[in-house]
Design an enzyme around this catalytic site. Structure first.
Site, short mmCIF file in Angstrom:
data_model
loop_
_atom_site.label_atom_id
_atom_site.label_comp_id
_atom_site.label_asym_id
_atom_site.label_seq_id
_atom_site.Cartn_x
_atom_site.Cartn_y
_atom_site.Cartn_z
NE ARG A 59 -3.11 0.21 3.24
CZ ARG A 59 -2.37 0.34 4.50
NH1 ARG A 59 -1.79 1.50 4.90
NH2 ARG A 59 -2.61 -0.56 5.28
CE1 TYR A 112 -13.34 14.45 -15.85
CE2 TYR A 112 -11.92 14.43 -13.67
CZ TYR A 112 -12.80 13.72 -14.63
OH TYR A 112 -13.41 12.49 -14.39
CE LYS A 210 -8.62 11.32 -18.94
NZ LYS A 210 -8.50 11.07 -17.67
#
Ligand code: PLP
Length: 395
Positions: A59, A112, A210
């Site tokens: 983690r 966004y 992206k």
């Protein structure tokens, strides 16, 4: 030896020859392990008390993710990187670390939708307020929004879906003069086209979902900034909330980085060809692309970006239903909400991503009913133009 240049770092950064020999692999290995064996009691004690660096638990850190973090840091020209499960996870980790109850965020309002929701719906639950800069091209609007409670300035450049280009050096100078960090969302440019830290930003983050991963394979994010800052984030919010990047997705990002420069060049030149075609089309009312001279921040974009990336928006003459007919007629371009990938993608924000805003808010935000957000891929631009041509005939 000569310092490596960008394209060499994109291929070799974060995984040197010695490591290659250690793993007997030319490719960064995927260390798909949640935990790591400790070599001795002393080693574990030193690791947990931060006397030595090493891998303690999946983690918090992972060798494949670490190679990606180092490569990204080198490409952005920053001291360190921190991988995250998504772009939103990266942004939340930054903001969470900088604020406390009563703090304020100053952000350009051209962001966004997910960022808009995080700042305006989620952060207030933590007692944090956002002050939106509604004229982010005007530096005095930023100045006016700053109060003694401001803990960060935030700009997304170019922004999704409006393609606002923030003047990073000017905002950075203001941030420095007030002793407040400037956080830049560099998703649309990637470091291949803009390096915000060199322009005066303090922290950069990406949705690697992206262009960085590049093929729509994985959700991923990254933060680049000062080592001290990111060590604190890793040891607190990151460790306690668990938004870590999976080793496999980090590996996909590493593969993506190897061709990033080439892809961004081609994305940008394809987009320019298509923007010029759309600009002249009789059924198109306007084209919004930073590479066009008609774009309001074209000069700023030219100053700070190597090329103009591949996101644009355009308005079809007519009404909401005309834009809908156009979307339905597309045969090659994919209709979905994504951007920054090898395939060309189109969406009508007013009917999908921004529908919940309602017509009035959309109008205020510059989201017309007839607007199409368009992310140009790596196909032959002539094929994309042929698809646009036949779809526009149906409008
Ligand atoms: C500019 C920008 N920043 C951040 C994000 C959030 O990234 P993710 O979907 O990886 O959480 C997106 C997503 O579309 C985006 O376009």
């Amino acid at each position: 030896m000569k310092k490596w240049s960008f394209d060499t770092i994109a291929i070799h950064g974060g995984f040197d020859w010695e490591e290659s020999l250690k793993y007997n692999s030319i490719v960064v290995p995927i260390i798909q392990s949640a935990v790591y064996p400790y070599e001795s009691a002393q080693y574990a004690a030193d690791l947990y008390s931060y006397k030595i660096e090493g891998y303690s638990y999946g983690r918090i850190d992972n060798p494949t993710v670490a190679a990606f973090e180092k490569r990204m840091a080198a490409l952005e020209g920053g001291e360190a990187g921190l991988g995250a499960a998504s772009g939103m996870a990266a942004l939340f980790m930054i903001v969470h670390h900088l604020v406390e109850q009563g703090s304020e965020i100053v952000s350009s309002n051209r962001v966004y939708g997910g960022t808009f929701q995080l700042f305006s719906a989620t952060m207030p639950k933590m007692g944090v307020k956002v002050r939106w800069v509604s004229q982010p091209d005007n530096i005095s609007s930023w100045e006016e929004a700053i109060t003694p409670e401001t803990r960060l300035l935030h700009v997304e450049s170019p922004s999704n879906p409006l393609l606002f280009v923030g003047d990073v050096p000017a905002i950075g100078e203001l941030a420095r003069s007030r002793g407040i960090p400037l956080v830049v969302d560099n998703t649309i440019c990637t470091p291949a086209l803009m390096r915000p830290l060199e322009l005066g930003a303090d922290i950069v983050y990406h949705s690697c979902t992206k262009y960085i991963s590049g093929n729509s394979t994985s959700l991923s994010g990254v933060i680049v900034g000062k080592k001290d800052f990111l060590t604190h984030v890793r040891r607190e919010g990151y460790r306690n909330m668990g938004p870590s990047l999976s080793p496999f997705n980090a590996w996909l990002c590493l593969l993506g980085l190897e061709s990033l420069s080439l892809r961004m060049e081609r994305h940008s030149s394809n987009a320019m060809t298509i923007a010029r075609y759309l600009e002249k089309h009789p059924k198109i009312a306007s084209v919004n692309y930073p590479g066009l001279e008609s774009h309001p921040q074209h000069k700023v974009a030219k100053r700070q970006m190597k090329a103009f990336s591949s996101l644009m928006s355009f308005n079809i003459k007519g009404e909401l239903d005309d834009a809908r007919r156009f979307i339905d007629a597309l045969q090659l371009c994919v209709h979905t909400t994504h951007l920054g990938t090898s395939k060309t993608i189109a969406i009508q924000p007013a009917a999908t991503t921004h529908w919940q805003m309602g017509p009035e808010e959309r109008k205020k935000g510059g989201i017309e009913d007839t607007m199409i957000r368009f992310s140009v891929g790596l196909e032959d631009p002539d094929d994309v133009i042929a698809d646009l041509e036949q779809a526009l005939e149906k409008v």
